[in-house]
Design a protein around this motif. Structure first.
Motif, mmCIF file in Angstrom:
data_model
loop_
_atom_site.group_PDB
_atom_site.id
_atom_site.type_symbol
_atom_site.label_atom_id
_atom_site.label_comp_id
_atom_site.label_asym_id
_atom_site.label_seq_id
_atom_site.Cartn_x
_atom_site.Cartn_y
_atom_site.Cartn_z
ATOM 1 N N UNK A 116 63.624 85.906 16.771
ATOM 2 C CA UNK A 116 62.597 87.129 16.509
ATOM 3 C C UNK A 116 62.993 88.156 17.422
ATOM 4 N N UNK A 117 61.948 89.489 17.652
ATOM 5 C CA UNK A 117 62.096 90.550 18.117
ATOM 6 C C UNK A 117 62.534 90.356 19.696
ATOM 7 N N UNK A 118 61.946 89.337 20.177
ATOM 8 C CA UNK A 118 62.110 89.111 21.624
ATOM 9 C C UNK A 118 63.401 88.452 21.993
ATOM 10 N N UNK A 119 63.938 87.464 21.283
ATOM 11 C CA UNK A 119 65.196 87.148 21.764
ATOM 12 C C UNK A 119 66.312 88.249 21.434
ATOM 13 N N UNK B 157 65.916 87.388 12.901
ATOM 14 C CA UNK B 157 65.162 86.718 11.793
ATOM 15 C C UNK B 157 64.786 87.633 10.621
ATOM 16 N N UNK B 158 64.639 89.004 10.928
ATOM 17 C CA UNK B 158 64.230 90.046 9.888
ATOM 18 C C UNK B 158 64.749 91.354 10.433
ATOM 19 N N UNK C 246 62.990 93.652 10.812
ATOM 20 C CA UNK C 246 61.817 94.289 11.481
ATOM 21 C C UNK C 246 62.310 94.274 13.068
ATOM 22 N N UNK C 247 62.636 92.947 13.235
ATOM 23 C CA UNK C 247 63.312 92.447 14.549
ATOM 24 C C UNK C 247 64.537 93.463 15.052
ATOM 25 N N UNK D 174 62.658 97.090 15.393
ATOM 26 C CA UNK D 174 61.758 97.393 16.842
ATOM 27 C C UNK D 174 62.641 97.380 18.030
ATOM 28 N N UNK E 197 62.456 99.728 21.532
ATOM 29 C CA UNK E 197 62.164 99.561 22.980
ATOM 30 C C UNK E 197 63.654 99.569 23.575
ATOM 31 N N UNK F 289 62.752 107.038 22.216
ATOM 32 C CA UNK F 289 61.663 105.899 22.149
ATOM 33 C C UNK F 289 60.670 106.290 21.268
ATOM 34 N N UNK G 27 59.711 104.756 12.743
ATOM 35 C CA UNK G 27 59.535 103.044 12.209
ATOM 36 C C UNK G 27 58.133 103.284 11.521
ATOM 37 N N UNK H 177 60.224 101.027 4.283
ATOM 38 C CA UNK H 177 60.842 99.630 4.056
ATOM 39 C C UNK H 177 60.349 98.671 5.210
ATOM 40 N N UNK I 85 58.725 95.426 6.552
ATOM 41 C CA UNK I 85 58.356 94.145 6.110
ATOM 42 C C UNK I 85 57.106 93.498 6.505
ATOM 43 N N UNK J 130 56.627 88.853 13.923
ATOM 44 C CA UNK J 130 57.824 87.743 14.284
ATOM 45 C C UNK J 130 58.312 88.194 15.764
ATOM 46 N N UNK J 131 57.361 88.148 16.506
ATOM 47 C CA UNK J 131 57.759 88.578 17.856
ATOM 48 C C UNK J 131 58.689 87.537 18.548
ATOM 49 N N UNK J 132 58.584 86.259 18.244
ATOM 50 C CA UNK J 132 59.449 85.270 18.586
ATOM 51 C C UNK J 132 60.127 84.681 17.370
#
Lengths: 489, 65
Positions: free
Chosen positions: A41-44, A259-260, A262-263, A266, A270, B45, B52, B57, B59, B63-65
């Motif tokens: 995900x985003x963090x990793x 994963x996506x 989005x990750x 984002x 950051x 940023x 964003x 587009x 999703x 899914x932070x992790x």
């Protein structure tokens, strides 16, 4: 054993533990191993990509460059490539997911339906990555021998570090890198912000006071000079860097591991903010200018100043941060090189290799690449810097073919892509080895143009050949589309 | 609209050519040229955040992790 050495080893063991633990009982097929099962995900993803921003090159080289050159070192604050990443990376990710790709070479081979192109990209990638690993290892040696006050030789340090990193790469693959990257970045963040604030205040009474003192002692140091590392050098380097940075083969597994989309997007938001931490690296370099003047090896600026200022235990903590800054990028580099050699070179030569055998072979190749890097670390002294410069320009040559392949109607044919990449690489090799600059190739140009990064020439050669050959091969490809489709894969 | 926003991010690259190759004034203790580069990290940023938010587009699912 002194206290700083104990601290360094403590962190090394802890990162080894994290790296091995990251396996979490997963079944390690090649996809799980090479791209973390595409589940990060985003963090990793953030920590893996951020790992790229904080290698030993930034840690020692960033402060060292600031110490040696002043203003030109500000080129490390380049936000433009994150903007590019927002558009460039999601379609690459999407395509890789649909076609189950594992490496950069897979991407080119698949997009252009050309195994030949895949092999060329694979070979260029490995040639570019090994000097990068070597540079990390050399940095590691410097850091450990400095931070242990000479108790451990660089050679011993490099062996120990490389064994640790090879172990967790073989066992846990990219997941191991992701977990240790978290430890590394937290540690570096704390260390860099602390010393980057403490040193200017301790020695000068503040940031502005520090810059004023440096400015008074060396009037033209903080700004860009009129010739050489001038504004046109600065801008052209920013541009080339932007094109090149995502072309490194080891960046691709990180993108694929996400994963996506989005990750990835984002992270484009950051990452620029995270770059601000590099300001503190620059501060350290500037603080060193008047405090430890006249260093022969400017990469030592940070450690010389730290040793002059702090207790041994804290020098140990800085050393630990520096070691992780070397090892985590090395782990990703080792993993990417091994995957590329096994899947994109070996498998092409021997297409009948089973997945299981390939899986095993890849792990052995990690050791092989590690040993090859060791060899160059101990034997390749000065040529390695040349190789790294070349490596950067080398991967930049992949940008045009990649960029155009993402367009709806790709104007570039596979022959065009191959011709462009090969001529671009030839130009890079010639320019690097003969030490040419734009000024020596075209002596009559005005100074501003002479200072342009010489990589631009190679990129132009590349573009000319890409489009010229594409123009000649276009019709043929359209007619034979079916045949080409069959012969690929 | 989003494209225009992205082009804004090129200002630091072009801007460094013309205006900011100087030490004074100091901003937050940093010389002008350094402050300019850092300022654009923050701006990039922010701009990317807006891009964003406007991105069609996007999703679903966190899914932070």
């Amino acid at each position: 054993m002194n206290i700083s050495l104990a601290i360094i080893f403590g962190f090394l063991l802890f990162s080894l533990y994290l790296g091995i633990r990251a396996r979490k009982g997963e079944k390690m097929d090649l996809e799980q191993w090479a791209v973390g099962g595409r589940k990060l995900g985003t963090v990793f993803v953030f920590f893996l990509l951020a790992g790229e921003a904080y290698t030993t090159f930034t840690f020692l080289g960033g402060s060292g460059f600031a110490y040696a050159a002043g203003g030109p070192s500000f080129y490390i604050f380049n936000a433009a490539y994150f903007v590019l990443s927002y558009w460039l990376l999601p379609p690459i990710w999407q395509y890789a997911k649909e076609h189950k790709l594992l490496s950069q070479s897979d991407f080119f081979a698949h997009k252009y339906k050309s195994t030949a192109l895949g092999v060329i990209v694979a070979i260029a990638g490995v040639i570019a990555m090994i000097p990068y690993i070597v540079l990390q290892l050399k940095g590691l040696g410097i850091i450990v021998s400095e931070a242990s006050y000479g108790a451990i030789s660089p050679t011993a340090a490099i062996w120990i570090g490389l064994i640790a990193v090879t172990t967790f790469v073989i066992i846990s693959g990219l997941n191991g890198s992701a977990w240790t990257a978290v430890l590394k970045d937290i540690l570096i963040l704390i260390v860099v912000i602390f010393i980057g604030t403490y040193l200017p205040y301790h020695y000068y009474g503040g940031f502005q006071a520090m810059f004023e003192a440096v400015h008074a002692a060396k009037p033209d140091f903080i700004t860009l000079p009129d010739a050489g590392l001038s504004t046109s050098w600065f801008v052209s380097t920013l541009v080339l860097w932007t094109f090149g940075v995502y072309m490194w083969p080891h960046i691709f597994p990180t993108i694929f591991a996400s994963k996506s989309k989005k990750a990835i997007k984002r992270n484009a938001i950051i990452m620029p903010l995270y770059q601000i931490v590099l300001v503190f690296v620059i501060f350290v370099g500037f603080a060193a200018v008047l405090q430890v003047p006249g260093l022969e090896n400017t990469d030592l600026a940070l450690f010389e100043l730290a040793k002059k200022t702090f207790d041994p235990w804290f020098v140990g903590v800085i050393g630990a941060a520096g070691i992780l800054a070397a090892l985590i990028p090395s782990s990703v580099l080792l993993l990417a090189s091994a995957t590329i050699i096994s899947k994109n070179i070996f498998k092409v030569v021997r297409p009948n290799t089973s997945d299981q055998a390939l899986n095993k072979l890849t792990r052995y190749l990690v050791v092989a690449v590690a040993l090859a890097s060791l060899f160059f670390t101990f034997n390749g002294a000065n040529t390695i810097v040349t190789l790294l410069l070349m490596g950067y320009s080398l991967v930049t040559q992949l940008f045009p073919a990649l960029f155009f392949s993402l367009l709806k109607r790709n104007p570039v044919t596979k022959q065009g892509a191959i011709a462009g990449i090969l001529t671009g690489i030839a130009a890079v090799a010639y320019i690097t080895i003969s030490g040419q600059t734009i000024g020596t190739i075209f002596p009559s140009l005005p100074q501003a143009l002479k200072d342009f990064d010489v990589g631009i020439i190679a990129l132009l050669v590349n573009l000319i050949f890409t489009f010229a050959v594409s123009a000649f091969t276009k019709d043929k490809n359209q007619n034979n589309g079916k045949v080409i489709n069959q012969s690929a894969s | 609209m989003r494209k225009i926003l992205m082009l804004l991010c090129l200002i630091p690259v072009v801007g460094s050519l013309i205006v900011i190759n100087r030490v004074e004034p100091y901003i937050f203790g940093m010389p002008m040229i350094l402050a300019w580069m850092v300022f654009w990290l923050v701006m990039t940023s922010i701009i990317m955040f807006v891009v964003y938010k406007l991105d069609p587009d996007k999703e679903e699912g966190d899914d932070a992790l």
